[in-house]
Scaffold this active site. Structure first.
Site, mmCIF file in Angstrom:
data_model
loop_
_atom_site.group_PDB
_atom_site.id
_atom_site.type_symbol
_atom_site.label_atom_id
_atom_site.label_comp_id
_atom_site.label_asym_id
_atom_site.label_seq_id
_atom_site.Cartn_x
_atom_site.Cartn_y
_atom_site.Cartn_z
ATOM 1 N N SER A 1 -47.245 14.581 -16.858
ATOM 2 C CA SER A 1 -46.187 13.742 -17.405
ATOM 3 C C SER A 1 -45.495 12.844 -16.381
ATOM 4 C CB SER A 1 -45.191 14.656 -18.111
ATOM 5 O OG SER A 1 -44.323 13.912 -18.894
ATOM 6 N N ASP B 1 -44.359 10.879 -23.902
ATOM 7 C CA ASP B 1 -43.573 11.715 -24.816
ATOM 8 C C ASP B 1 -42.075 11.482 -24.655
ATOM 9 O OD1 ASP B 1 -43.266 13.084 -22.442
ATOM 10 O OD2 ASP B 1 -44.035 15.002 -23.185
ATOM 11 N N GLU C 1 -33.140 14.893 -25.599
ATOM 12 C CA GLU C 1 -32.638 15.069 -24.257
ATOM 13 C C GLU C 1 -32.210 13.688 -23.753
ATOM 14 O OE1 GLU C 1 -34.840 18.684 -22.166
ATOM 15 O OE2 GLU C 1 -36.266 17.112 -22.667
ATOM 16 N N ALA C 2 -31.238 13.650 -22.842
ATOM 17 C CA ALA C 2 -30.772 12.364 -22.326
ATOM 18 C C ALA C 2 -31.935 11.581 -21.718
ATOM 19 C CB ALA C 2 -29.682 12.586 -21.283
ATOM 20 N N ARG D 1 -29.173 23.447 -12.007
ATOM 21 C CA ARG D 1 -30.197 24.322 -12.602
ATOM 22 C C ARG D 1 -31.518 24.121 -11.864
ATOM 23 N NH1 ARG D 1 -33.405 20.902 -15.552
ATOM 24 N NH2 ARG D 1 -34.585 22.645 -16.400
ATOM 25 N N SER E 1 -35.247 23.153 -11.626
ATOM 26 C CA SER E 1 -36.191 22.389 -12.442
ATOM 27 C C SER E 1 -37.352 23.306 -12.826
ATOM 28 C CB SER E 1 -36.714 21.203 -11.641
ATOM 29 O OG SER E 1 -37.907 20.719 -12.221
ATOM 30 N N THR F 1 -40.250 21.781 -13.678
ATOM 31 C CA THR F 1 -41.442 20.947 -13.506
ATOM 32 C C THR F 1 -41.621 20.491 -12.060
ATOM 33 O OG1 THR F 1 -40.257 18.890 -13.978
ATOM 34 C CG2 THR F 1 -41.264 19.994 -15.856
HETATM 35 C C1 G16 Z 1 -40.614 18.036 -19.361
HETATM 36 C C2 G16 Z 1 -40.033 18.675 -20.591
HETATM 37 C C3 G16 Z 1 -38.659 18.092 -20.872
HETATM 38 C C4 G16 Z 1 -37.777 18.241 -19.645
HETATM 39 C C5 G16 Z 1 -38.465 17.655 -18.408
HETATM 40 C C6 G16 Z 1 -37.717 17.954 -17.117
HETATM 41 O O1 G16 Z 1 -40.759 16.665 -19.591
HETATM 42 O O2 G16 Z 1 -40.893 18.454 -21.677
HETATM 43 O O3 G16 Z 1 -38.117 18.781 -21.964
HETATM 44 O O4 G16 Z 1 -36.569 17.587 -19.835
HETATM 45 O O5 G16 Z 1 -39.748 18.228 -18.259
HETATM 46 O O6 G16 Z 1 -37.624 19.340 -16.939
HETATM 47 P P1 G16 Z 1 -37.059 19.994 -15.626
HETATM 48 O O7 G16 Z 1 -35.673 19.438 -15.457
HETATM 49 O O8 G16 Z 1 -37.077 21.454 -15.878
HETATM 50 O O9 G16 Z 1 -37.925 19.556 -14.469
HETATM 51 P P2 G16 Z 1 -42.079 15.892 -19.177
HETATM 52 O O10 G16 Z 1 -41.896 14.544 -19.772
HETATM 53 O O11 G16 Z 1 -42.133 15.900 -17.680
HETATM 54 O O12 G16 Z 1 -43.186 16.692 -19.788
#
Ligand code: G16
Length: 560
Positions: free
Chosen positions: A68, A286, A386-387, A517, A519, A521
């Site tokens: 993503s 997405d 989400e924002a 928080r 992350s 990802t």
């Molecule tokens: C994914 C999730 C989203 C989330 C984002 C960031 O988005 O589908 O719901 O807001 O990661 O998450 P985090 O703050 O835990 O890194 P994407 O577009 O990267 O698949």
């Protein structure tokens, strides 16, 4: 248990996908993500998981190979459940165990404990991927994993946006047509339906300039161009930049994540775009945000984020519902439609106030569409965003049945045509907006249709309310899992003392609000701060980032 033939196949293939030393994959906000060269073993194993899940549910499952918004050298995997939503959360621990199994024997044990065999019918696992160069080799690993489980077959559905794959899985399990063409056709038909229902026609509204879309150099731009051909948009001029074909790098200085976090003009955009409607997709399409380039002399943008998209959708839907439900015969309506709005702690405080003033019920969940989606599904109409631009609108089955029936009833009588139109519009929205997951392409079409319906410019939309100044930072720490949060991530419960320190800092600012928080990802702690001026928001974010660094850090404050 596993059959002998499967065991020997596993033993012969597993050695080709060893778990890299020191690599501890962890199922995060949206599946697994890492530097792509670390991932073959994870994808092989998630192929196995997808097949087991398909056997267990006797339904079509999806596997999307994507990272993503992350950089191009990363990759990852999102798993799609039969409903089209994310993998059921009660399977996440199994996904973790499978991904971390140290030996082939451990893998065999885990599979044997989980495997279920029901019926003779083959179950399908659809595998899609984004445009990352590591996609094809990870696809091969995934297919080998799926092939290990007797009764499951891998179907390579090629390069798709993440929401297209979610849509296909959902459609396959509803026994409706589920090819990519069907997706485009459903979107373009429902969009045209909304346009045709615009009072006075939507095609030649004065001052309605073109829309320019930043494709993040990912999969979404090309797909949008395909749709553009089908749509024959007449009045709407659509231009797509950063499609990836011009040599730009995926997500580098472009895309929804960059635009929303940095609030600057993405590459490929500039002074020629001052004042016009622009939108950015992320790498797998997405999420999306809109923005305006306000002046020639600055690289700053005016951001129209997920919160404002949510607000626009909520206003339109509420308006259509009230037209539909108005009493014409004194009998009132016969359905109590519950509308709910779902946000996360990242939602700008001004948006939450605004939505509450509209009389809407607003709830917060932790980050991650899996949480928001689950909550939104509890309403007749659940609007979640989400924002960062990830969200959609869910319609409950009972409400849709009622709506269909109401529409039939209204079409036969000599009632107010606007009431019938309201029913038709709501039905069209339920078909246009992806019922499986947040979808940038269908979301943009809904925004465009609503703006035309309201005869609103992007400026009018952006003025719905004024965002409180906010700032987001990332902090690199030794171990991000040391941070444990509660109350939809608004409060740190571990390490002890950190929340008190954040509170003391936040209290110094007027309209101050701040949370941190880990992350799910990226390997960072995220900091979000809001205050009454931009300078204050920046300072608060910086001070709290320093606190995070002090409590957990590498020392030396490596924030960006
Ligand atoms: C994914 C999730 C989203 C989330 C984002 C960031 O988005 O589908 O719901 O807001 O990661 O998450 P985090 O703050 O835990 O890194 P994407 O577009 O990267 O698949």
């Amino acid at each position: 248990t596993m059959e002998e033939e499967q065991r020997s196949l596993l033993l012969s293939t597993a050695s080709r996908f060893p778990l890299p030393q020191g690599f501890k994959p962890s199922y995060g906000t949206a599946g697994f993500r890492a530097e792509a060269s670390l991932l073959p073993s994870t994808l092989y194993r998630m192929g196995i998981l997808g097949a087991l899940r398909a056997l267990k549910t006797q339904s079509v499952i999806g596997i999307m190979i994507t990272a993503s918004h992350n950089q191009v050298s990363d990759n990852g995997v999102k798993i799609v459940d039969p409903t089209g939503g994310m993998l059921s959360q009660d399977w996440e621990p199994f996904a973790d165990s499978l991904a971390n199994a140290p030996t082939a024997d451990c893998l065999i044990q885990l599979i044997s404990d989980k495997i279920e065999r029901c019926g003779e019918k083959k179950v399908e696992v659809l595998v899609g991927r984004d445009t990352r160069p590591s996609g094809p080799s990870l696809l091969e690993a995934t297919k080998l994993g799926i092939g290990l489980i007797i009764g499951a077959v891998a179907i390579d559905v090629g390069i798709l946006t993440t929401p297209q794959l979610h849509w296909m899985v959902r459609a396959s399990n509803c026994s409706t047509r589920a090819a990519e063409f069907d997706y485009f056709e459903q979107l373009s038909m429902s969009f045209r339906c909304l346009m045709d229902l615009i009072p006075g026609g939507g095609e030649s509204i004065e001052g309605f300039h073109k829309l320019v879309v930043d494709g993040a150099n990912g999969v979404g731009g090309e797909k949008l161009l395909v749709l553009k051909e089908m749509l024959n948009l007449k009045g709407l001029e659509l231009e797509v930049r950063n499609t990836g074909s011009g040599g730009g790098v995926l997500n580098e200085g472009v895309g929804a994540d960059f635009v929303q976090k940095e609030k600057v003009v993405p590459s490929g955009f500039g002074s020629q775009d001052v004042g016009i409607r622009c939108a950015s997709l992320d790498g797998d399409a997405d999420r999306f945000v809109y923005f305006i380039v306000p002046s020639k002399n600055s690289d700053k943008i005016e951001l129209v984020d997920g919160d404002k998209i949510l607000s626009l959708f909520a206003i339109f839907i509420k308006e259509q519902l009230s037209i539909l439900m108005k009493k014409t015969d004194g009998a009132g309506n016969d359905y109590q439609c519950r509308i709910g709005v779902v946000q996360t702690a990242y939602a700008n405080g001004a948006s939450t106030d605004y939505l509450k003033q509209l009389g809407l019920e607003v709830v917060l969940t932790p980050t991650g569409v899996k949480h928001l989606h689950e909550k939104a599904a509890q309403y007749d109409i659940g609007i979640y965003f989400e924002a960062n631009g990830h969200g959609t609108v869910l319609f409950s089955e009972p409400f849709l049945h009622w709506l269909e029936a109401k529409n039939d009833e209204l079409s036969s009588g000599a009632q107010d045509p606007e009431q019938r139109n309201a029913a038709l519009r709501l039905l069209a929205v339920s078909k246009l907006i992806n019922q499986a997951i947040g979808d940038a392409i269908s979301g943009i079409l809904l925004v465009e249709a609503i703006l035309r319906h309201m005869k609103w410019s992007i400026h009018r939309w952006s003025e719905l309310y004024h965002d409180l100044p906010s700032k987001q930072l990332k902090v690199k720490v030794v171990d991000r899992t040391a941070v444990v949060t509660a109350n939809a991530e608004t409060e740190v419960v571990k390490p002890p003392g950190l929340q008190e320190a954040i509170n003391a800092e936040t209290a110094k600012y007027s309209k101050g609000r701040c949370f941190i928080r880990p992350s799910g990802t990226e390997d960072v702690i995220r900091v979000y701060a809001e205050a009454s001026t931009q300078d204050e928001a920046n300072t608060l974010a910086n001070s709290v980032a320093n606190l995070a660094d002090k409590f957990l850090g590498l020392g030396g404050g490596s924030k960006s």
